[in-house]
Design a protein around this motif. Structure first.
Motif: not given
Length: 185
Positions: A59-60, A74-76, A85-91, A166-170
């Motif tokens: 996440v960038i 910038s975090v993994c 994506a909303s959950k990934v950003l929350d985390e 997994p392996g993607e970037s946003v």
């Protein structure tokens, strides 16, 4: 709300976001634009600083020409499979704010940026993001996705429906007058 209504609302949101991205390249400044939404929910998994390869989703957040370090990160985020994506950003502890019409589909503010009292300088003058309507076509948070092996591309869905693997970037990248045109890395 029925599933049909939810899908119709999501389709409308995606169409509006697509129009915004298209207009960003060729539109003139609007007089006023956007305001508020619900903050992201608390994190459920730990995110680590993402300086190297990421087995989860990288996440960038890049405030671009605004140069607002409070937004940048910038975090993994560890994920086992397709994750919204909303959950990934929350985390990742990235707080997004939408608009009344699109509270979870788009990002009007990210980690408080741009603040409601912050003057955004663009070729038409200055602008303040209110987050009451769709963000201005000349100053907005663009949502980008990069597959594990591939190039950055505009997301084809909003934060509420986009699934990341997994392996993607946003990346959320703030763009003013079309610059930066794409993520740097």
């Amino acid at each position: 709300m029925t599933l049909t209504k939810i899908r119709t609302a999501a389709a409308s949101s995606l169409a509006a976001a697509g129009l915004l991205f298209t207009l960003a390249a060729c539109s003139t400044p609007a007089a006023t634009q956007p305001t508020t939404s619900a903050p992201a929910s608390p994190a459920t998994a730990s995110a680590s600083t993402a300086s190297g390869p990421c087995a989860g989703v990288k996440v960038i957040v890049d405030s671009g020409s605004l140069k607002q370090a409070a937004a940048d990160t910038s975090v993994c985020v560890p994920v086992d499979g397709p994750t919204l994506a909303s959950k990934v950003l929350d985390e990742a502890k990235v707080k997004t704010e939408g608009t009344p019409d699109y509270p979870k589909e788009l990002a009007c503010r990210v980690n408080g940026v741009p603040a409601a009292d912050f003057d955004i300088t663009h070729k038409g003058g200055t602008y303040r993001e209110e987050c009451s309507k769709m963000p201005a076509a000349f100053a907005y948070w663009a949502l980008w996705v990069k597959p594990a092996s591939g190039d950055w591309a505009y997301a084809q869905e909003g934060l509420a429906t986009l699934k990341l693997n997994p392996g993607e970037s946003v990346e959320l990248l703030f763009t003013v007058d079309g610059a930066p045109a794409a993520p740097a890395a």
